[in-house]
Design a protein around this motif. Structure first.
Motif, PDB file in Angstrom:
ATOM      1  N   UNK A   1     -15.286  -1.133 -17.509  1.00 49.08           N
ATOM      2  CA  UNK A   1     -14.985  -0.196 -18.595  1.00 49.08           C
ATOM      3  C   UNK A   1     -13.878   0.733 -18.112  1.00 49.08           C
ATOM      4  N   UNK A   2     -12.798   0.818 -18.887  1.00 45.83           N
ATOM      5  CA  UNK A   2     -11.626   1.599 -18.468  1.00 45.83           C
ATOM      6  C   UNK A   2     -11.415   2.741 -19.459  1.00 45.83           C
ATOM      7  N   UNK A   3     -12.025   3.914 -19.199  1.00 42.14           N
ATOM      8  CA  UNK A   3     -11.869   5.045 -20.117  1.00 42.14           C
ATOM      9  C   UNK A   3     -10.579   5.828 -19.914  1.00 42.14           C
ATOM     10  N   UNK A   4      -9.908   5.642 -18.781  1.00 46.86           N
ATOM     11  CA  UNK A   4      -8.637   6.329 -18.527  1.00 46.86           C
ATOM     12  C   UNK A   4      -7.864   5.538 -17.489  1.00 46.86           C
ATOM     13  N   UNK A   5      -6.563   5.796 -17.371  1.00 49.21           N
ATOM     14  CA  UNK A   5      -5.784   5.072 -16.356  1.00 49.21           C
ATOM     15  C   UNK A   5      -6.218   5.369 -14.932  1.00 49.21           C
ATOM     16  N   UNK A   6      -6.985   6.454 -14.737  1.00 47.77           N
ATOM     17  CA  UNK A   6      -7.317   6.891 -13.381  1.00 47.77           C
ATOM     18  C   UNK A   6      -8.792   6.733 -13.047  1.00 47.77           C
TER      19      UNK A   6
ATOM     20  N   UNK B   1      -0.068   8.078  -7.431  1.00 51.22           N
ATOM     21  CA  UNK B   1       1.174   8.350  -6.703  1.00 51.22           C
ATOM     22  C   UNK B   1       1.920   9.377  -7.548  1.00 51.22           C
ATOM     23  N   UNK B   2       1.756  10.662  -7.200  1.00 56.67           N
ATOM     24  CA  UNK B   2       2.308  11.744  -8.015  1.00 56.67           C
ATOM     25  C   UNK B   2       3.671  12.175  -7.488  1.00 56.67           C
ATOM     26  N   UNK B   3       4.651  12.185  -8.391  1.00 55.72           N
ATOM     27  CA  UNK B   3       6.032  12.523  -8.029  1.00 55.72           C
ATOM     28  C   UNK B   3       6.496  13.715  -8.857  1.00 55.72           C
TER      29      UNK B   3
ATOM     30  N   UNK C   1       8.180  19.003 -13.175  1.00 56.20           N
ATOM     31  CA  UNK C   1       6.886  18.521 -13.647  1.00 56.20           C
ATOM     32  C   UNK C   1       6.500  17.237 -12.921  1.00 56.20           C
ATOM     33  N   UNK C   2       5.243  16.829 -13.094  1.00 57.42           N
ATOM     34  CA  UNK C   2       4.702  15.667 -12.395  1.00 57.42           C
ATOM     35  C   UNK C   2       4.808  14.399 -13.242  1.00 57.42           C
ATOM     36  N   UNK C   3       5.072  13.289 -12.556  1.00 57.59           N
ATOM     37  CA  UNK C   3       4.934  11.954 -13.135  1.00 57.59           C
ATOM     38  C   UNK C   3       3.947  11.186 -12.272  1.00 57.59           C
ATOM     39  N   UNK C   4       2.970  10.549 -12.886  1.00 61.91           N
ATOM     40  CA  UNK C   4       1.924   9.840 -12.155  1.00 61.91           C
ATOM     41  C   UNK C   4       2.160   8.334 -12.203  1.00 61.91           C
ATOM     42  N   UNK C   5       2.152   7.700 -11.037  1.00 57.19           N
ATOM     43  CA  UNK C   5       2.370   6.267 -10.910  1.00 57.19           C
ATOM     44  C   UNK C   5       1.147   5.607 -10.277  1.00 57.19           C
ATOM     45  N   UNK C   6       0.978   4.321 -10.573  1.00 56.98           N
ATOM     46  CA  UNK C   6      -0.030   3.493  -9.908  1.00 56.98           C
ATOM     47  C   UNK C   6       0.588   2.127  -9.669  1.00 56.98           C
ATOM     48  N   UNK C   7       0.594   1.691  -8.399  1.00 51.65           N
ATOM     49  CA  UNK C   7       1.181   0.410  -7.994  1.00 51.65           C
ATOM     50  C   UNK C   7       2.628   0.278  -8.483  1.00 51.65           C
ATOM     51  N   UNK C   8       3.379   1.395  -8.371  1.00 50.53           N
ATOM     52  CA  UNK C   8       4.800   1.377  -8.703  1.00 50.53           C
ATOM     53  C   UNK C   8       5.120   1.495 -10.178  1.00 50.53           C
ATOM     54  N   UNK C   9       4.117   1.607 -11.037  1.00 56.06           N
ATOM     55  CA  UNK C   9       4.334   1.693 -12.483  1.00 56.06           C
ATOM     56  C   UNK C   9       3.926   3.075 -12.983  1.00 56.06           C
TER      57      UNK C   9
END
Length: 465
Positions: free
Chosen positions: A160-165, A188-190, A245-253
């Motif tokens: 079950x995937x309720x959010x990307x995180x 991966x927060x940039x 501001x922040x941009x959040x990445x996971x596995x380069x996306x």
């Protein structure tokens, strides 16, 4: 003597074996001589071959051949290497399907469609509620992933995937029970920097879009600047602004945007700067360069990006009544039905109707400040006298009730019983940093500003704090 096949041991043993059947002594002696000759020939031949191999040219060829062979092995290993996603998947032959929850979908419906029985459905619903606090599915937001060992096998795992995180994994164990595990996805927060300038005819929103600031981040910036600025009167051509501001990445996306870390705006009343800082107790706040709280107890403009149609005045001709009297607040033009947020946290002390204000709400924020919101089309559900409201909570909707010529919000601030100009009154900060926290803040601010200077010169780069 001198047979070419004599240098081949295989041929030698074949010949030797063939000649050992005789009994004549001369024949035996001849065989011995033949054996000595062959051994000598083999040894000389091998020594010659070794000499030929060890010369510089052949040695170079040998090294190059080994290098080519090792390269081919390396390429094979890279091509056949499993990716992290494949390693997490466990087996290559698993069958996976993802379902996005649609309007009208329920957990029971989706599970039954995947071939699970009613007993499993009830158990899974109970496990999700107890172990993951999931009681309902949200249309167009939640996803379910079903895993089978092979295409025609029953479901062995549900994600079950309720959010990307965050995702909740349900696995059917050997006894048929469902085990639940919550997995937090590493971010991966940039930190990304954008800057721009207000042009003729611009609003801050248009200028922000042109600078590449995402709409959601712009809305957050509006909320922050509304404590210090009047977007109608303080925005002029030539003013510069910047946002970190922040941009959040996971596995380069890239998955989503995070929080506003810093904002600067060259307003008419001075450069407004706000920086996000984590205090020792783990709470966050926004502060100016001196460590003073940038978040005020009240907002000057409750509705973001609303145009002022009438300012605070001690002497104004009323557009409906026709005679001159004090205008004790500020009017913001907005379309009927626009949500009206509370300018600050407090308790509702009035929710009523009168001929002048129409539908209005009054909130007491502390011992000194009250705010009033008039001409509402209707009140928000659950907002009554005695209700405690948080800053930004919707308390009603824009309308044109009472003495009004069109839909707008009439907004008042009352300080110690006296009406004050919302655009100029000095508003109290919610919290300032103490001496020890200010020292830490100054150290952090130096790091943050150095990073922003670097990004200003290298806009395509990002930093990680």
């Amino acid at each position: 003597m001198g047979h070419p096949q004599d240098a081949n041991p295989g041929n030698f043993f074949s010949v030797f074996s063939y000649n050992t059947g005789g009994t004549n002594a001369a024949c035996a002696l001849q065989c011995c001589e033949c054996l000595i000759y062959v051994h000598k020939t083999i040894i000389i031949g091998l020594m010659k071959k070794a000499k030929d191999i060890m010369n510089a040219t052949n040695l170079t060829r040998l090294v190059m051949a080994l290098a080519v062979l090792l390269s081919l092995v390396a390429i094979f290993l890279v091509v056949t290497k499993r990716t992290p996603a494949q390693l997490r998947a466990g087996r290559y032959n698993e069958c996976r399907s993802v379902v996005v929850v649609s309007s009208g979908d329920t957990l029971s419906k989706l599970l039954l469609e995947q071939g699970l029985d009613h007993n499993d459905v009830n158990v899974i619903a109970k496990v999700l509620k107890q172990d993951a606090e999931i009681t309902t599915l949200r249309a167009e937001r939640d996803k379910l992933e079903f895993v089978r060992p092979k295409t025609d096998a029953p479901v062995s795992k549900i994600v079950v995937i309720p959010s990307p995180w965050r995702q909740v994994e349900l696995t059917c164990n050997e006894s048929g029970a469902w085990d639940c595990k919550t997995v937090d996805i590493e971010r991966d927060t940039r930190a990304v920097y954008k800057s721009g300038e207000i042009l003729d005819g611009d609003s801050f929103y248009l200028a922000g879009q042109r600078a590449g600031v995402p709409a959601g981040i712009l809305a957050d910036v509006y909320d922050l600047l509304a404590f210090e600025m009047d977007f109608e009167r303080d925005v002029r051509a030539g003013q510069k602004f910047s946002v970190l501001y922040e941009e959040n990445f996971a596995e380069g996306k890239k998955i989503d945007n995070g929080r506003v870390l810093a904002v600067s705006f060259e307003a008419l009343r001075g450069n407004v700067q706000m920086y996000r800082f984590r205090k020792s107790d783990g709470t966050y706040g926004y502060y100016d360069e001196e460590g003073n709280g940038a978040i005020k107890s009240l907002k000057r403009t409750p509705i973001n990006n609303a145009k002022i149609t009438s300012n605070f005045s001690r002497n104004r001709k009323h557009p409906v009544l026709g005679y001159t009297r004090a205008h004790k607040g500020v009017d913001f033009r907005a379309s009927t039905g626009t949500p009206i947020p509370a300018a600050g946290a407090g308790r509702v002390v009035a929710r009523s109707y009168n001929r002048g204000h129409g539908n209005f709400v009054k909130i007491r924020h502390n011992g000194s400040y009250e705010t009033l919101y008039a001409h509402m089309s209707r009140f928000a559900k659950g907002v009554n006298v005695g209700t405690n409201v948080r800053q930004g909570q919707t308390i009603g909707y824009v309308g044109s009730t009472g003495y009004s010529t069109g839909p707008h919000l009439h907004y008042e601030i009352i300080k110690n019983g006296v009406h004050v100009n919302p655009m100029t009154v000095k508003l109290p900060a919610i919290s300032n940093l103490d001496k020890g926290e200010k020292k830490k803040f100054k150290e952090y601010l130096k790091t943050l500003q150095d990073g922003m200077q670097y990004l200003e010169k290298n806009p395509s780069m990002y930093i990680q704090l």
